[in-house]
Design a protein around this motif. Sequence first.
Motif: not given
Length: 129
Positions: A1-20
């Motif tokens: 197994m490869v040792e991670p350098v960082v950990r996944m935190h989130s996926v971010v999507l650009d959009c016109p209306d974040p709440s919707a």
Amino acid sequence: MVEPVVRMHSVVLDCPDPSALAEFYARLLGGTVRGEGEWVDLDVPGSYKIAFQKAPGYVPPAWPRADDSQQLHLDFDAGSTIEELEAAQEKALALGARPLDLDDDGGKRDFRVYADPAGHPFCLCRIDP
């Protein structure tokens, strides 16, 4: 197994209306929407966080072209049977998803492609256990 350098935190999507868009994904995946305005988070149980960032002048990707369009898509497990996939499809469409490619090649292809309300492509996949 490869040792991670960082950990996944989130996926971010650009959009016109974040709440919707956060509400669309909350209804599709479950979870808790946090925040409002320029940045909204969706905490999905047992998964990564999805964040939604307001992007003035946002233009959705032109699926499946990648020549002048950023491409990222999310794959979602819709169950192991065609009936489960079709039930998930019906619910996703009712929530505001738009079909992009529903051709399953006579049952040979285990996924179908949709766009969320902001135009990001995502797949509902039939996953064999």
